[in-house]
Design an enzyme around this catalytic site. Sequence first.
Site, PDB file in Angstrom:
ATOM      1  N   SER A  43       0.785  -1.179   0.150  1.00  0.00           N
ATOM      2  CA  SER A  43      -0.140   0.048  -0.065  1.00  0.00           C
ATOM      3  C   SER A  43       0.980   1.073  -0.182  1.00  0.00           C
ATOM      4  O   SER A  43       2.040   1.066   0.339  1.00  0.00           O
ATOM      5  CB  SER A  43      -0.893  -0.006   1.528  1.00  0.00           C
TER       6      SER A  43
ATOM      7  N   TYR B  59      -1.391  -1.312  10.647  1.00  0.00           N
ATOM      8  CA  TYR B  59      -1.497  -1.752   8.972  1.00  0.00           C
ATOM      9  C   TYR B  59      -0.362  -1.426   8.514  1.00  0.00           C
ATOM     10  O   TYR B  59       0.154  -2.005   7.520  1.00  0.00           O
ATOM     11  CB  TYR B  59      -2.846  -1.223   8.664  1.00  0.00           C
TER      12      TYR B  59
HETATM   13  P1  NDP Z   1     -11.561  -6.373   0.964  1.00  0.00           P
HETATM   14  O1  NDP Z   1     -11.654  -6.186   2.395  1.00  0.00           O
HETATM   15  O2  NDP Z   1     -12.336  -5.938  -0.031  1.00  0.00           O
HETATM   16  O3  NDP Z   1     -11.160  -7.670   0.657  1.00  0.00           O
HETATM   17  C1  NDP Z   1     -10.316  -8.536   1.521  1.00  0.00           C
HETATM   18  C2  NDP Z   1     -10.368  -9.909   1.559  1.00  0.00           C
HETATM   19  O4  NDP Z   1      -9.501 -10.599   2.392  1.00  0.00           O
HETATM   20  C3  NDP Z   1     -11.862 -10.381   1.806  1.00  0.00           C
HETATM   21  O5  NDP Z   1     -12.067 -11.572   0.879  1.00  0.00           O
HETATM   22  C4  NDP Z   1     -11.496 -11.050   3.064  1.00  0.00           C
HETATM   23  O6  NDP Z   1     -12.478 -12.195   3.389  1.00  0.00           O
HETATM   24  C5  NDP Z   1     -10.111 -11.720   3.055  1.00  0.00           C
HETATM   25  N1  NDP Z   1      -9.482 -11.641   4.467  1.00  0.00           N
HETATM   26  C6  NDP Z   1      -9.600 -10.509   5.352  1.00  0.00           C
HETATM   27  N2  NDP Z   1      -9.230 -11.072   6.585  1.00  0.00           N
HETATM   28  C7  NDP Z   1      -9.027 -12.394   6.246  1.00  0.00           C
HETATM   29  C8  NDP Z   1      -8.398 -13.635   7.170  1.00  0.00           C
HETATM   30  N3  NDP Z   1      -8.023 -13.475   8.449  1.00  0.00           N
HETATM   31  N4  NDP Z   1      -8.382 -14.983   6.605  1.00  0.00           N
HETATM   32  C9  NDP Z   1      -8.752 -14.891   5.376  1.00  0.00           C
HETATM   33  N5  NDP Z   1      -9.106 -14.114   4.638  1.00  0.00           N
HETATM   34  C10 NDP Z   1      -9.251 -12.712   4.974  1.00  0.00           C
HETATM   35  O7  NDP Z   1      -9.916  -5.667   0.733  1.00  0.00           O
HETATM   36  P2  NDP Z   1      -9.214  -5.051  -0.661  1.00  0.00           P
HETATM   37  O8  NDP Z   1      -9.798  -5.911  -1.605  1.00  0.00           O
HETATM   38  O9  NDP Z   1      -9.660  -3.618  -0.563  1.00  0.00           O
HETATM   39  O10 NDP Z   1      -7.810  -5.126  -0.408  1.00  0.00           O
HETATM   40  C11 NDP Z   1      -6.891  -6.193  -1.060  1.00  0.00           C
HETATM   41  C12 NDP Z   1      -5.370  -5.785  -0.824  1.00  0.00           C
HETATM   42  O11 NDP Z   1      -5.193  -4.714  -1.444  1.00  0.00           O
HETATM   43  C13 NDP Z   1      -5.139  -5.866   0.580  1.00  0.00           C
HETATM   44  O12 NDP Z   1      -3.621  -6.383   0.917  1.00  0.00           O
HETATM   45  C14 NDP Z   1      -5.092  -4.352   0.896  1.00  0.00           C
HETATM   46  O13 NDP Z   1      -4.255  -3.825   2.016  1.00  0.00           O
HETATM   47  C15 NDP Z   1      -4.529  -3.798  -0.542  1.00  0.00           C
HETATM   48  N6  NDP Z   1      -4.884  -2.563  -0.604  1.00  0.00           N
HETATM   49  C16 NDP Z   1      -6.205  -1.952  -1.041  1.00  0.00           C
HETATM   50  C17 NDP Z   1      -6.402  -0.684  -1.235  1.00  0.00           C
HETATM   51  C18 NDP Z   1      -7.729  -0.307  -1.827  1.00  0.00           C
HETATM   52  O14 NDP Z   1      -7.925   1.181  -2.014  1.00  0.00           O
HETATM   53  N7  NDP Z   1      -8.629  -1.098  -1.750  1.00  0.00           N
HETATM   54  C19 NDP Z   1      -5.140   0.417  -1.175  1.00  0.00           C
HETATM   55  C20 NDP Z   1      -4.040  -0.308  -0.914  1.00  0.00           C
HETATM   56  C21 NDP Z   1      -3.774  -1.460  -0.668  1.00  0.00           C
HETATM   57  P3  NDP Z   1     -13.886 -11.721   4.120  1.00  0.00           P
HETATM   58  O15 NDP Z   1     -14.541 -11.159   2.967  1.00  0.00           O
HETATM   59  O16 NDP Z   1     -14.478 -13.217   4.166  1.00  0.00           O
HETATM   60  O17 NDP Z   1     -13.639 -11.271   5.246  1.00  0.00           O
END
Ligand code: NDP
Length: 245
Positions: free
Chosen positions: A153, A166
Amino acid sequence: MLKYSSKKQFLNDKTILVTGAGDGIGKQAALTYAEYGATVILLGKTVKKLESVYDQIIAKGGNEPAIVPLDLKGATAKNYQDMANTIIDQFGCLDGLLHNASFLGHIGPFGQITEEDWHAVFQVNTHSQFLMTQALLPALKKAQNSSIIFTTSGLGLKGKAYWGPYAISKFATQGMMQVLADEYENTHIRFNCINPGPTHTALRSLAFPGENAKNLKTPEEIMDVYLYLMDSEESLDTGKTINAQ
Ligand code: NDP
């Protein structure tokens, strides 16, 4: 960066594991890899969400995915070892791994970070990546070429007030990627990071509740770099952090 619409099916015969495949960017990456011919292993916390992604892939004529329900917060080295053994038994090797799942934790002053929150964020965002990558290395080594993508990020490039565990976990992610890329330099295994940039997902809405989502990219709009780094014909990159936007 290549535009991938012209390279349909280039992931035929590839097996790719995506963490956090049930929602947001991970869901879109899983759908996209399947659309380009890969067999996708969907790992995530909420089984219903993974089943919905499974159904969407099948409905579009993709290869049958595998589902791995696993909460990264509580998963142990044995869970990852069992998963790695099953992958080698079922698929022979692993061509791609997208470390995508993350936990935001509490956003607030450094002095108020609880030990519990610190552990939870590091367990999901960093420790699980260490255990999973270590367990999967033998399967990744068996592939002709393999690509491991970590997700960082902007907060993993420049620390900012109040983003505590984070942001710090994203620095650790970059460090893990760089250590591995250096260690495996001149091999057939590549390690890189993607910084997705502001993208309309549940995590983004949680972090910035007042933001107008219309100004954000959708996960679908940032997929070229996710495809590029899985493309062993086009990308020899390793040790890089690439901005998706
Ligand atoms: P979302 O919250 O939309 O999706 C995250 C996914 O990870 C979900 O499917 C969630 O599952 C899963 N997850 C979370 N915790 C766990 C866990 N303990 N075990 C297994 N699965 C887990 O996030 P984003 O799509 O936005 O983020 C994806 C990546 O991109 C992350 O690494 C984030 O840090 C990074 N990022 C995102 C940005 C943004 O603007 N969106 C910007 C910069 C970085 P469930 O739905 O079942 O909880």
